[in-house]
Design a protein around this motif. Structure first.
Motif, PDB file in Angstrom:
ATOM      1  N   MET A   1       4.364  21.498 -29.430  1.00 41.15           N
ATOM      2  CA  MET A   1       3.951  20.799 -30.578  1.00 41.15           C
ATOM      3  C   MET A   1       4.203  19.163 -30.684  1.00 41.15           C
ATOM      4  O   MET A   1       5.381  18.784 -30.214  1.00 41.15           O
ATOM      5  CB  MET A   1       4.706  21.458 -31.739  1.00 41.15           C
ATOM      6  N   ARG A   2       3.186  18.270 -31.027  1.00 40.97           N
ATOM      7  CA  ARG A   2       3.584  17.123 -30.927  1.00 40.97           C
ATOM      8  C   ARG A   2       4.454  16.517 -32.131  1.00 40.97           C
ATOM      9  O   ARG A   2       4.508  17.162 -33.041  1.00 40.97           O
ATOM     10  CB  ARG A   2       2.370  16.435 -31.309  1.00 40.97           C
ATOM     11  N   ILE A   3       5.420  15.664 -31.812  1.00 42.41           N
ATOM     12  CA  ILE A   3       6.102  15.186 -32.692  1.00 42.41           C
ATOM     13  C   ILE A   3       5.690  14.479 -33.664  1.00 42.41           C
ATOM     14  O   ILE A   3       4.757  13.649 -33.491  1.00 42.41           O
ATOM     15  CB  ILE A   3       7.402  14.243 -32.062  1.00 42.41           C
ATOM     16  N   LYS A   4       5.936  14.558 -34.993  1.00 44.31           N
ATOM     17  CA  LYS A   4       5.276  14.150 -36.167  1.00 44.31           C
ATOM     18  C   LYS A   4       5.278  12.718 -36.220  1.00 44.31           C
ATOM     19  O   LYS A   4       6.344  11.897 -36.043  1.00 44.31           O
ATOM     20  CB  LYS A   4       5.925  14.690 -37.568  1.00 44.31           C
ATOM     21  N   THR A   5       4.334  11.987 -36.288  1.00 45.71           N
ATOM     22  CA  THR A   5       4.377  10.400 -36.427  1.00 45.71           C
ATOM     23  C   THR A   5       4.360   9.905 -37.988  1.00 45.71           C
ATOM     24  O   THR A   5       3.802  10.689 -38.738  1.00 45.71           O
ATOM     25  CB  THR A   5       2.966   9.919 -35.817  1.00 45.71           C
ATOM     26  N   ASP A   6       5.126   8.924 -38.183  1.00 46.28           N
ATOM     27  CA  ASP A   6       5.215   8.575 -39.577  1.00 46.28           C
ATOM     28  C   ASP A   6       3.774   7.915 -40.019  1.00 46.28           C
ATOM     29  O   ASP A   6       3.434   8.153 -41.155  1.00 46.28           O
ATOM     30  CB  ASP A   6       6.206   7.547 -39.473  1.00 46.28           C
ATOM     31  N   ILE A   7       3.263   7.024 -39.265  1.00 48.53           N
ATOM     32  CA  ILE A   7       2.113   6.156 -39.792  1.00 48.53           C
ATOM     33  C   ILE A   7       1.169   6.165 -38.536  1.00 48.53           C
ATOM     34  O   ILE A   7       1.600   5.556 -37.532  1.00 48.53           O
ATOM     35  CB  ILE A   7       2.189   4.980 -40.286  1.00 48.53           C
ATOM     36  N   THR A   8      -0.193   6.772 -38.641  1.00 43.28           N
ATOM     37  CA  THR A   8      -1.187   6.418 -37.738  1.00 43.28           C
ATOM     38  C   THR A   8      -2.318   5.693 -38.377  1.00 43.28           C
ATOM     39  O   THR A   8      -2.533   6.012 -39.415  1.00 43.28           O
ATOM     40  CB  THR A   8      -1.803   7.960 -37.482  1.00 43.28           C
ATOM     41  N   ALA A   9      -2.823   4.954 -37.577  1.00 39.16           N
ATOM     42  CA  ALA A   9      -3.883   3.765 -38.182  1.00 39.16           C
ATOM     43  C   ALA A   9      -5.081   3.841 -37.433  1.00 39.16           C
ATOM     44  O   ALA A   9      -4.983   3.897 -36.186  1.00 39.16           O
ATOM     45  CB  ALA A   9      -3.307   2.524 -38.410  1.00 39.16           C
ATOM     46  N   LEU A  10      -6.075   3.729 -37.872  1.00 38.49           N
ATOM     47  CA  LEU A  10      -7.548   3.895 -37.325  1.00 38.49           C
ATOM     48  C   LEU A  10      -8.218   2.625 -37.518  1.00 38.49           C
ATOM     49  O   LEU A  10      -8.159   2.274 -38.576  1.00 38.49           O
ATOM     50  CB  LEU A  10      -8.242   5.188 -37.478  1.00 38.49           C
ATOM     51  N   GLY A  11      -8.961   1.870 -36.650  1.00 37.80           N
ATOM     52  CA  GLY A  11      -9.617   0.775 -36.861  1.00 37.80           C
ATOM     53  C   GLY A  11      -9.737  -0.235 -35.981  1.00 37.80           C
ATOM     54  O   GLY A  11      -9.419   0.128 -34.521  1.00 37.80           O
ATOM     55  N   GLU A  12      -9.978  -1.471 -36.297  1.00 34.66           N
ATOM     56  CA  GLU A  12      -9.979  -2.811 -35.336  1.00 34.66           C
ATOM     57  C   GLU A  12      -8.673  -3.273 -34.518  1.00 34.66           C
ATOM     58  O   GLU A  12      -7.637  -3.558 -35.353  1.00 34.66           O
ATOM     59  CB  GLU A  12     -10.815  -3.832 -36.028  1.00 34.66           C
ATOM     60  N   LEU A  13      -8.729  -3.537 -33.448  1.00 34.36           N
ATOM     61  CA  LEU A  13      -7.950  -4.165 -32.686  1.00 34.36           C
ATOM     62  C   LEU A  13      -8.600  -5.491 -32.001  1.00 34.36           C
ATOM     63  O   LEU A  13      -9.652  -5.181 -31.161  1.00 34.36           O
ATOM     64  CB  LEU A  13      -7.145  -3.142 -31.977  1.00 34.36           C
ATOM     65  N   LEU A  14      -8.261  -6.692 -32.202  1.00 37.71           N
ATOM     66  CA  LEU A  14      -8.986  -7.805 -31.906  1.00 37.71           C
ATOM     67  C   LEU A  14      -8.110  -9.007 -31.276  1.00 37.71           C
ATOM     68  O   LEU A  14      -6.753  -8.787 -31.667  1.00 37.71           O
ATOM     69  CB  LEU A  14     -10.205  -8.115 -32.650  1.00 37.71           C
ATOM     70  N   ILE A  15      -8.744  -9.866 -31.046  1.00 39.76           N
ATOM     71  CA  ILE A  15      -8.027 -11.372 -30.590  1.00 39.76           C
ATOM     72  C   ILE A  15      -8.348 -12.321 -31.752  1.00 39.76           C
ATOM     73  O   ILE A  15      -9.441 -12.557 -31.975  1.00 39.76           O
ATOM     74  CB  ILE A  15      -8.348 -11.806 -29.393  1.00 39.76           C
ATOM     75  N   ASP A  16      -7.288 -12.635 -32.428  1.00 37.85           N
ATOM     76  CA  ASP A  16      -7.598 -13.779 -33.381  1.00 37.85           C
ATOM     77  C   ASP A  16      -7.202 -15.094 -32.446  1.00 37.85           C
ATOM     78  O   ASP A  16      -6.159 -15.333 -31.979  1.00 37.85           O
ATOM     79  CB  ASP A  16      -6.707 -13.948 -34.547  1.00 37.85           C
ATOM     80  N   PHE A  17      -8.311 -16.062 -32.384  1.00 36.80           N
ATOM     81  CA  PHE A  17      -7.871 -17.237 -31.883  1.00 36.80           C
ATOM     82  C   PHE A  17      -7.740 -18.365 -32.875  1.00 36.80           C
ATOM     83  O   PHE A  17      -8.684 -18.511 -33.671  1.00 36.80           O
ATOM     84  CB  PHE A  17      -9.381 -17.652 -30.852  1.00 36.80           C
ATOM     85  N   THR A  18      -6.585 -18.733 -32.874  1.00 37.02           N
ATOM     86  CA  THR A  18      -6.132 -19.733 -34.032  1.00 37.02           C
ATOM     87  C   THR A  18      -5.728 -20.828 -33.694  1.00 37.02           C
ATOM     88  O   THR A  18      -5.658 -21.146 -32.506  1.00 37.02           O
ATOM     89  CB  THR A  18      -4.606 -18.998 -34.319  1.00 37.02           C
ATOM     90  N   PRO A  19      -6.303 -21.969 -34.395  1.00 40.41           N
ATOM     91  CA  PRO A  19      -6.131 -23.430 -33.925  1.00 40.41           C
ATOM     92  C   PRO A  19      -4.653 -23.833 -33.755  1.00 40.41           C
ATOM     93  O   PRO A  19      -3.857 -23.446 -34.260  1.00 40.41           O
ATOM     94  CB  PRO A  19      -6.625 -24.242 -35.313  1.00 40.41           C
ATOM     95  N   ALA A  20      -4.711 -24.496 -32.427  1.00 46.83           N
ATOM     96  CA  ALA A  20      -3.247 -24.752 -32.170  1.00 46.83           C
ATOM     97  C   ALA A  20      -3.337 -26.320 -31.703  1.00 46.83           C
ATOM     98  O   ALA A  20      -2.803 -26.511 -30.292  1.00 46.83           O
ATOM     99  CB  ALA A  20      -2.854 -24.017 -30.816  1.00 46.83           C
ATOM    100  N   GLY A  21      -3.921 -27.201 -32.639  1.00 47.60           N
ATOM    101  CA  GLY A  21      -3.891 -28.694 -32.267  1.00 47.60           C
ATOM    102  C   GLY A  21      -5.131 -28.955 -31.328  1.00 47.60           C
ATOM    103  O   GLY A  21      -6.130 -28.340 -31.151  1.00 47.60           O
ATOM    104  N   VAL A  22      -5.047 -29.998 -30.583  1.00 47.60           N
ATOM    105  CA  VAL A  22      -5.989 -30.572 -29.865  1.00 47.60           C
ATOM    106  C   VAL A  22      -5.423 -30.982 -28.364  1.00 47.60           C
ATOM    107  O   VAL A  22      -4.184 -31.489 -28.182  1.00 47.60           O
ATOM    108  CB  VAL A  22      -6.595 -31.872 -30.479  1.00 47.60           C
ATOM    109  N   SER A  23      -6.596 -31.046 -27.415  1.00 48.28           N
ATOM    110  CA  SER A  23      -6.246 -31.477 -26.177  1.00 48.28           C
ATOM    111  C   SER A  23      -6.083 -32.915 -25.972  1.00 48.28           C
ATOM    112  O   SER A  23      -6.422 -33.685 -26.922  1.00 48.28           O
ATOM    113  CB  SER A  23      -7.171 -30.779 -25.251  1.00 48.28           C
ATOM    114  N   GLN A  24      -5.653 -33.407 -24.762  1.00 47.04           N
ATOM    115  CA  GLN A  24      -5.845 -34.632 -24.374  1.00 47.04           C
ATOM    116  C   GLN A  24      -7.071 -35.531 -24.551  1.00 47.04           C
ATOM    117  O   GLN A  24      -7.024 -36.547 -25.059  1.00 47.04           O
ATOM    118  CB  GLN A  24      -5.182 -35.104 -22.942  1.00 47.04           C
ATOM    119  N   GLN A  25      -8.090 -34.559 -24.430  1.00 50.22           N
ATOM    120  CA  GLN A  25      -9.385 -34.921 -24.612  1.00 50.22           C
ATOM    121  C   GLN A  25      -9.676 -35.111 -25.944  1.00 50.22           C
ATOM    122  O   GLN A  25     -11.002 -35.317 -26.313  1.00 50.22           O
ATOM    123  CB  GLN A  25     -10.429 -34.250 -23.645  1.00 50.22           C
TER     124      GLN A  25
END
Length: 320
Positions: free
Chosen positions: A1-25
């Motif tokens: 018997m599986r040990i009961k989980t408190d919270i299970t969530a279904l949905g999107e898992l993704l990468i957020d590309f967040t601004p982090a300044g500018v390059s030397q160029q």
């Protein structure tokens, strides 16, 4: 018997590309931040020692590998995280305003997250969780839309409390009308629901948060929270509507704020052996205050999962 989980969530898992300044160029730099609303929520709940599990799909690519490793480090069970070589991990490019608010551009046509099938979901996970949480981004396309409805039915029939955060992202829907119809379609099946003050008129006939809460309670939702940004949150059930005051913070990036609020709230709720509709007014204020503390710390850093604060930080803010 599986040990009961408190919270299970279904949905999107993704990468957020967040601004982090500018390059030397002078070119804009983007930081690779792991995210996705359901995963953000689980990461927050895991900080409280809750046993969590994620159901979803990413690509069998460098981004999918990174996301799986991130969930494992966050203490989230990944047994039902599928890596599919046929689809690419969904990417989100985030533009930040001076106040930390965001605009999104998505690379998701289609993304791996929308290609999750019910046959890929282990029903034992759904049958052995105290809370099952979903958002609305899995409703944008099939097969993930059908899988979401079927997973809710299995968890609900097994006695799980169903939690829902619509998390509206206009860029991922064909039009606002379709988004509204599909987001509202889950309301009859959920026990606890979190929306932002910007989503009240999409999910209800009312813009006013209190009227929106009252409407959703009349529809059968047992507990409703409306987040108000730095002003905290309104929370209501059959015992009335209360306000949990917010905390002052310097917002750098609001990504994950609502998710971390709800993760803190649900983690606190699970300390009590009671149903959502029977929480007292004092308990709703207390749990909302915990959620607000988590969110106020989250917005002080860039990203979603990586911005979730440690328990020591949360306790310190609550004391302050």
């Amino acid at each position: 018997m599986r040990i009961k989980t408190d919270i299970t969530a279904l949905g999107e898992l993704l990468i957020d590309f967040t601004p982090a300044g500018v390059s030397q160029q002078g070119m804009r730099l983007f930081e690779q931040n792991p995210g996705g609303a359901p995963a953000n929520l689980l990461a927050a709940a895991a900080k409280f020692g809750r046993k969590t599990a994620f159901i979803g799909k990413v690509g069998k690519d460098m981004h999918g590998d990174f996301l799986k490793e991130t969930l494992i480090r966050a203490g989230i069970n990944t047994d039902n995280l599928i890596q599919d070589e046929k689809y690419f991990t969904t990417l989100a490019f985030v533009s930040l305003k001076e106040n930390g608010e965001r605009e999104f551009a998505f690379a998701r046509k289609p993304g791996a997250d929308t290609n999750l099938c019910m046959k890929e979901i282990d029903p034992e996970i759904l049958e052995n969780t105290r809370v099952f949480h979903v958002g609305s981004l899995s409703l944008t396309d099939d097969p993930s839309r059908t899988a979401t409805y079927e997973a809710i039915n299995i968890a609900r029939n097994s006695g799980a409390v169903i939690s829902y955060d619509p998390n509206y992202r206009a860029a991922l829907w064909s039009d606002p009308e379709t988004a509204q119809l599909r987001m509202q379609s889950l309301i009859p099946y959920v026990d606890m629901m979190k929306i932002s003050d910007e989503e009240t008129s999409l999910l209800t006939p009312y813009q006013d948060p209190e009227e929106a809460i009252q409407y959703l309670l009349r529809q059968g939702v047992h507990l409703v929270a409306v987040t108000l940004g730095r002003d905290g949150a309104l929370i209501g059930n059959e015992n009335g509507i209360v306000k949990a005051e917010g905390f002052s913070s310097h917002a750098v990036d609001t990504t994950g704020a609502g998710d971390s609020f709800w993760g803190g709230f649900l983690a606190s709720y699970l300390q009590e052996e009671t149903s959502p509709e029977h929480l007292t007014r004092a308990q709703m204020i207390q749990f909302g205050r915990v959620g607000n503390a988590v969110a106020s710390l989250c917005v002080e850093r860039r990203g979603g999962i990586s911005a979730i604060p440690e328990m020591e930080e949360i306790e310190e803010r609550l004391r302050g």
